[in-house]
Design a protein around this motif. Structure first.
Motif, PDB file in Angstrom:
ATOM      1  N   ALA A 182       0.833  -1.208   0.000  1.00 16.21           N
ATOM      2  CA  ALA A 182       0.000   0.000   0.000  1.00 16.21           C
ATOM      3  C   ALA A 182       0.868   1.259   0.000  1.00 16.21           C
ATOM      4  O   ALA A 182       0.550   2.238  -0.688  1.00 16.21           O
ATOM      5  N   VAL A 183       1.966   1.232   0.745  1.00 16.91           N
ATOM      6  CA  VAL A 183       2.890   2.366   0.741  1.00 16.91           C
ATOM      7  C   VAL A 183       3.424   2.584  -0.671  1.00 16.91           C
ATOM      8  O   VAL A 183       3.445   3.711  -1.178  1.00 16.91           O
ATOM      9  N   LYS A 184       3.830   1.515  -1.310  1.00 15.19           N
ATOM     10  CA  LYS A 184       4.346   1.607  -2.682  1.00 15.19           C
ATOM     11  C   LYS A 184       3.295   2.201  -3.612  1.00 15.19           C
ATOM     12  O   LYS A 184       3.579   3.144  -4.363  1.00 15.19           O
ATOM     13  N   SER A 185       2.088   1.689  -3.560  1.00 10.35           N
ATOM     14  CA  SER A 185       1.017   2.173  -4.435  1.00 10.35           C
ATOM     15  C   SER A 185       0.712   3.648  -4.204  1.00 10.35           C
ATOM     16  O   SER A 185       0.550   4.417  -5.154  1.00 10.35           O
ATOM     17  N   GLU A 186       0.631   4.032  -2.946  1.00 13.88           N
ATOM     18  CA  GLU A 186       0.322   5.426  -2.620  1.00 13.88           C
ATOM     19  C   GLU A 186       1.446   6.359  -3.062  1.00 13.88           C
ATOM     20  O   GLU A 186       1.194   7.437  -3.590  1.00 13.88           O
ATOM     21  N   MET A 187       2.680   5.943  -2.848  1.00 18.56           N
ATOM     22  CA  MET A 187       3.810   6.778  -3.273  1.00 18.56           C
ATOM     23  C   MET A 187       3.877   6.889  -4.797  1.00 18.56           C
ATOM     24  O   MET A 187       4.212   7.953  -5.317  1.00 18.56           O
ATOM     25  N   GLU A 188       3.517   5.828  -5.498  1.00 17.15           N
ATOM     26  CA  GLU A 188       3.469   5.898  -6.967  1.00 17.15           C
ATOM     27  C   GLU A 188       2.416   6.885  -7.433  1.00 17.15           C
ATOM     28  O   GLU A 188       2.621   7.608  -8.405  1.00 17.15           O
ATOM     29  N   LYS A 189       1.280   6.921  -6.714  1.00 11.20           N
ATOM     30  CA  LYS A 189       0.217   7.878  -7.066  1.00 11.20           C
ATOM     31  C   LYS A 189       0.640   9.310  -6.780  1.00 11.20           C
ATOM     32  O   LYS A 189       0.438  10.207  -7.596  1.00 11.20           O
ATOM     33  N   LEU A 190       1.220   9.522  -5.596  1.00  6.79           N
ATOM     34  CA  LEU A 190       1.585  10.876  -5.180  1.00  6.79           C
ATOM     35  C   LEU A 190       2.826  11.401  -5.897  1.00  6.79           C
ATOM     36  O   LEU A 190       2.962  12.608  -6.109  1.00  6.79           O
ATOM     37  N   HIS A 191       3.738  10.498  -6.225  1.00 10.76           N
ATOM     38  CA  HIS A 191       5.022  10.885  -6.826  1.00 10.76           C
ATOM     39  C   HIS A 191       5.336   9.947  -7.996  1.00 10.76           C
ATOM     40  O   HIS A 191       6.193   9.069  -7.883  1.00 10.76           O
ATOM     41  N   PRO A 192       4.658  10.129  -9.135  1.00 12.12           N
ATOM     42  CA  PRO A 192       4.842   9.196 -10.256  1.00 12.12           C
ATOM     43  C   PRO A 192       6.266   9.119 -10.801  1.00 12.12           C
ATOM     44  O   PRO A 192       6.638   8.118 -11.400  1.00 12.12           O
ATOM     45  N   ASP A 193       7.070  10.141 -10.559  1.00 12.14           N
ATOM     46  CA  ASP A 193       8.450  10.130 -11.059  1.00 12.14           C
ATOM     47  C   ASP A 193       9.436   9.525 -10.061  1.00 12.14           C
ATOM     48  O   ASP A 193      10.623   9.401 -10.353  1.00 12.14           O
ATOM     49  N   MET A 194       8.944   9.150  -8.905  1.00  7.90           N
ATOM     50  CA  MET A 194       9.817   8.598  -7.867  1.00  7.90           C
ATOM     51  C   MET A 194      10.318   7.213  -8.268  1.00  7.90           C
ATOM     52  O   MET A 194       9.560   6.392  -8.754  1.00  7.90           O
ATOM     53  N   ASN A 195      11.597   6.980  -8.045  1.00  5.64           N
ATOM     54  CA  ASN A 195      12.214   5.676  -8.316  1.00  5.64           C
ATOM     55  C   ASN A 195      12.026   4.804  -7.078  1.00  5.64           C
ATOM     56  O   ASN A 195      12.711   4.996  -6.076  1.00  5.64           O
ATOM     57  N   ILE A 196      11.079   3.859  -7.166  1.00  9.56           N
ATOM     58  CA  ILE A 196      10.730   3.014  -6.033  1.00  9.56           C
ATOM     59  C   ILE A 196      11.144   1.573  -6.324  1.00  9.56           C
ATOM     60  O   ILE A 196      10.849   1.048  -7.396  1.00  9.56           O
ATOM     61  N   ILE A 197      11.802   0.963  -5.358  1.00 10.23           N
ATOM     62  CA  ILE A 197      12.125  -0.459  -5.465  1.00 10.23           C
ATOM     63  C   ILE A 197      11.408  -1.181  -4.337  1.00 10.23           C
ATOM     64  O   ILE A 197      11.603  -0.868  -3.166  1.00 10.23           O
ATOM     65  N   TYR A 198      10.572  -2.128  -4.714  1.00 10.38           N
ATOM     66  CA  TYR A 198       9.852  -2.979  -3.765  1.00 10.38           C
ATOM     67  C   TYR A 198      10.309  -4.408  -4.021  1.00 10.38           C
ATOM     68  O   TYR A 198      10.190  -4.908  -5.141  1.00 10.38           O
ATOM     69  N   THR A 199      10.882  -5.038  -3.005  1.00  9.61           N
ATOM     70  CA  THR A 199      11.409  -6.392  -3.176  1.00  9.61           C
ATOM     71  C   THR A 199      11.312  -7.145  -1.851  1.00  9.61           C
ATOM     72  O   THR A 199      10.927  -6.584  -0.839  1.00  9.61           O
ATOM     73  N   THR A 200      11.657  -8.403  -1.906  1.00  9.81           N
ATOM     74  CA  THR A 200      11.745  -9.199  -0.683  1.00  9.81           C
ATOM     75  C   THR A 200      13.218  -9.401  -0.351  1.00  9.81           C
ATOM     76  O   THR A 200      14.093  -9.234  -1.218  1.00  9.81           O
ATOM     77  N   ALA A 201      13.489  -9.794   0.871  1.00 13.95           N
ATOM     78  CA  ALA A 201      14.874 -10.081   1.267  1.00 13.95           C
ATOM     79  C   ALA A 201      15.449 -11.197   0.407  1.00 13.95           C
ATOM     80  O   ALA A 201      16.612 -11.138  -0.008  1.00 13.95           O
ATOM     81  N   ASP A 202      14.639 -12.205   0.115  1.00 13.73           N
ATOM     82  CA  ASP A 202      15.112 -13.317  -0.728  1.00 13.73           C
ATOM     83  C   ASP A 202      15.467 -12.842  -2.132  1.00 13.73           C
ATOM     84  O   ASP A 202      16.488 -13.239  -2.694  1.00 13.73           O
ATOM     85  N   THR A 203      14.628 -11.996  -2.710  1.00 13.35           N
ATOM     86  CA  THR A 203      14.889 -11.493  -4.063  1.00 13.35           C
ATOM     87  C   THR A 203      16.115 -10.592  -4.082  1.00 13.35           C
ATOM     88  O   THR A 203      16.935 -10.665  -5.002  1.00 13.35           O
TER      89      THR A 203
END
Length: 174
Positions: A13-34
Protein backbone atom coordinates in the motif's frame (compact mmCIF):
# COMPACT_ATOMS: atom_id res chain seq x y z
CA UNK A 1 4.91 -8.69 14.26
CA UNK A 2 3.52 -12.14 13.81
CA UNK A 3 2.97 -13.54 10.32
CA UNK A 4 -0.45 -12.95 8.81
CA UNK A 5 -1.06 -9.49 10.26
CA UNK A 6 -0.74 -7.53 7.02
CA UNK A 7 2.85 -6.26 6.93
CA UNK A 8 3.26 -7.19 3.27
CA UNK A 9 -0.08 -5.56 2.43
CA UNK A 10 0.98 -2.36 4.21
CA UNK A 11 4.28 -2.30 2.34
CA UNK A 12 2.44 -2.77 -0.93
CA UNK A 13 0.00 0.00 0.00
CA UNK A 14 2.89 2.37 0.74
CA UNK A 15 4.35 1.61 -2.68
CA UNK A 16 1.02 2.17 -4.44
CA UNK A 17 0.32 5.43 -2.62
CA UNK A 18 3.81 6.78 -3.27
CA UNK A 19 3.47 5.90 -6.97
CA UNK A 20 0.22 7.88 -7.07
CA UNK A 21 1.58 10.88 -5.18
CA UNK A 22 5.02 10.88 -6.83
CA UNK A 23 4.84 9.20 -10.26
CA UNK A 24 8.45 10.13 -11.06
CA UNK A 25 9.82 8.60 -7.87
CA UNK A 26 12.21 5.68 -8.32
CA UNK A 27 10.73 3.01 -6.03
CA UNK A 28 12.13 -0.46 -5.46
CA UNK A 29 9.85 -2.98 -3.77
CA UNK A 30 11.41 -6.39 -3.18
CA UNK A 31 11.75 -9.20 -0.68
CA UNK A 32 14.87 -10.08 1.27
CA UNK A 33 15.11 -13.32 -0.73
CA UNK A 34 14.89 -11.49 -4.06
CA UNK A 35 17.46 -8.90 -2.95
CA UNK A 36 19.78 -11.76 -1.97
CA UNK A 37 19.22 -13.64 -5.24
CA UNK A 38 19.75 -10.43 -7.23
CA UNK A 39 22.98 -9.73 -5.36
CA UNK A 40 24.35 -13.27 -5.74
CA UNK A 41 23.49 -13.47 -9.44
CA UNK A 42 25.30 -10.16 -10.07
CA UNK A 43 28.49 -11.10 -8.21
CA UNK A 44 29.91 -12.88 -11.26
CA UNK A 45 31.19 -9.78 -13.00
CA UNK A 46 32.30 -6.36 -11.83
CA UNK A 47 30.01 -4.59 -14.32
CA UNK A 48 26.97 -6.56 -13.14
CA UNK A 49 27.82 -5.82 -9.51
CA UNK A 50 28.15 -2.11 -10.28
CA UNK A 51 24.76 -2.19 -12.04
CA UNK A 52 23.26 -3.88 -8.97
CA UNK A 53 24.71 -1.22 -6.67
CA UNK A 54 23.54 1.57 -8.96
CA UNK A 55 20.02 0.12 -9.08
CA UNK A 56 19.57 -0.11 -5.33
CA UNK A 57 21.61 2.91 -4.26
CA UNK A 58 19.97 5.34 -6.66
CA UNK A 59 16.35 4.70 -5.72
CA UNK A 60 14.27 7.25 -3.83
CA UNK A 61 12.37 4.66 -1.79
CA UNK A 62 13.57 1.16 -0.94
CA UNK A 63 11.01 -1.29 0.43
CA UNK A 64 12.23 -4.73 1.52
CA UNK A 65 9.81 -7.30 2.91
CA UNK A 66 10.77 -10.06 5.36
CA UNK A 67 14.24 -8.78 6.22
CA UNK A 68 14.61 -11.67 8.71
CA UNK A 69 15.32 -13.96 5.74
CA UNK A 70 18.74 -12.31 5.34
CA UNK A 71 19.86 -14.01 8.54
CA UNK A 72 23.26 -15.67 8.26
CA UNK A 73 23.87 -14.28 4.76
CA UNK A 74 26.89 -12.17 5.65
CA UNK A 75 27.83 -10.97 2.16
CA UNK A 76 24.26 -9.93 1.39
CA UNK A 77 24.06 -8.19 4.76
CA UNK A 78 27.29 -6.34 3.99
CA UNK A 79 25.82 -5.13 0.70
CA UNK A 80 22.57 -4.13 2.42
CA UNK A 81 24.59 -2.22 5.03
CA UNK A 82 26.36 -0.19 2.34
CA UNK A 83 23.12 0.31 0.41
CA UNK A 84 21.36 1.46 3.59
CA UNK A 85 24.17 3.93 4.38
CA UNK A 86 24.18 5.27 0.85
CA UNK A 87 20.43 5.87 0.82
CA UNK A 88 20.42 7.26 4.35
CA UNK A 89 23.19 9.74 3.49
CA UNK A 90 21.13 10.89 0.49
CA UNK A 91 18.04 11.40 2.72
CA UNK A 92 16.14 8.70 0.84
CA UNK A 93 13.35 6.64 2.35
CA UNK A 94 13.88 3.05 3.52
CA UNK A 95 11.21 0.69 4.85
CA UNK A 96 11.80 -2.89 5.95
CA UNK A 97 9.36 -5.41 7.37
CA UNK A 98 10.16 -8.29 9.67
CA UNK A 99 8.25 -10.79 11.73
CA UNK A 100 10.14 -9.67 14.86
CA UNK A 101 11.78 -6.53 16.29
CA UNK A 102 15.40 -5.76 15.33
CA UNK A 103 16.82 -6.94 18.69
CA UNK A 104 15.34 -10.38 18.03
CA UNK A 105 16.75 -10.77 14.51
CA UNK A 106 19.18 -13.62 15.10
CA UNK A 107 21.81 -14.01 12.42
CA UNK A 108 21.67 -10.33 11.43
CA UNK A 109 24.84 -8.30 11.98
CA UNK A 110 24.75 -5.90 14.92
CA UNK A 111 25.65 -2.93 12.73
CA UNK A 112 22.51 -3.56 10.63
CA UNK A 113 20.36 -3.99 13.71
CA UNK A 114 21.72 -0.67 14.93
CA UNK A 115 20.66 0.95 11.62
CA UNK A 116 17.21 -0.64 11.81
CA UNK A 117 16.71 0.71 15.33
CA UNK A 118 17.54 4.28 14.22
CA UNK A 119 14.23 4.60 12.47
CA UNK A 120 10.62 4.41 13.45
CA UNK A 121 9.60 0.95 14.63
CA UNK A 122 5.95 -0.05 14.35
CA UNK A 123 4.72 -3.25 15.92
CA UNK A 124 1.64 -4.51 14.14
CA UNK A 125 -0.44 -6.34 16.69
CA UNK A 126 -3.56 -8.41 16.11
CA UNK A 127 -6.65 -6.19 16.03
CA UNK A 128 -8.85 -5.81 19.10
CA UNK A 129 -12.36 -7.25 19.15
CA UNK A 130 -14.04 -3.97 18.10
CA UNK A 131 -11.63 -3.55 15.20
CA UNK A 132 -12.26 -7.14 14.08
CA UNK A 133 -16.01 -6.39 14.10
CA UNK A 134 -15.45 -3.33 11.91
CA UNK A 135 -13.18 -5.26 9.51
CA UNK A 136 -15.68 -8.11 9.14
CA UNK A 137 -18.57 -5.70 8.54
CA UNK A 138 -16.54 -3.76 5.97
CA UNK A 139 -15.49 -6.95 4.15
CA UNK A 140 -19.08 -8.18 4.08
CA UNK A 141 -20.17 -4.81 2.69
CA UNK A 142 -17.50 -4.98 -0.03
CA UNK A 143 -18.86 -8.37 -1.09
CA UNK A 144 -22.45 -7.13 -1.01
CA UNK A 145 -23.30 -9.36 1.96
CA UNK A 146 -25.52 -8.53 4.92
CA UNK A 147 -24.33 -10.59 7.88
CA UNK A 148 -26.42 -10.87 11.03
CA UNK A 149 -24.72 -9.43 14.12
CA UNK A 150 -24.58 -12.90 15.67
CA UNK A 151 -22.42 -14.14 12.75
CA UNK A 152 -20.21 -11.04 12.88
CA UNK A 153 -19.77 -11.55 16.64
CA UNK A 154 -18.99 -15.24 16.13
CA UNK A 155 -16.33 -14.49 13.50
CA UNK A 156 -14.78 -11.65 15.52
CA UNK A 157 -14.59 -13.97 18.52
CA UNK A 158 -12.91 -16.78 16.53
CA UNK A 159 -10.55 -14.73 14.32
CA UNK A 160 -8.03 -13.36 16.80
CA UNK A 161 -4.50 -13.69 15.46
CA UNK A 162 -3.05 -14.80 12.15
CA UNK A 163 -5.91 -14.69 9.65
CA UNK A 164 -4.34 -17.47 7.56
CA UNK A 165 -4.27 -19.84 10.52
CA UNK A 166 -7.60 -18.67 11.91
CA UNK A 167 -9.35 -19.27 8.60
CA UNK A 168 -8.21 -22.88 8.66
CA UNK A 169 -8.91 -23.46 12.37
CA UNK A 170 -12.33 -21.80 12.19
CA UNK A 171 -13.31 -24.07 9.32
CA UNK A 172 -12.13 -27.20 11.13
CA UNK A 173 -13.42 -26.35 14.58
CA UNK A 174 -16.81 -24.86 13.82
Amino acid sequence: SEPGLGKTHLLSAVKSEMEKLHPDMNIIYTTADTFTDDYVSNLRTKSNLEAFKQKYRSCDLLLIDDIQFMANKSETQQELFHTFNSLYNQNKQIIFTSDRPPKELNGIEQRLISRFEQGLLADIAPPEYETRIAIIKRKAELYGMKLPDSIVDFLADKLKTNIRQDRKSTRLNS
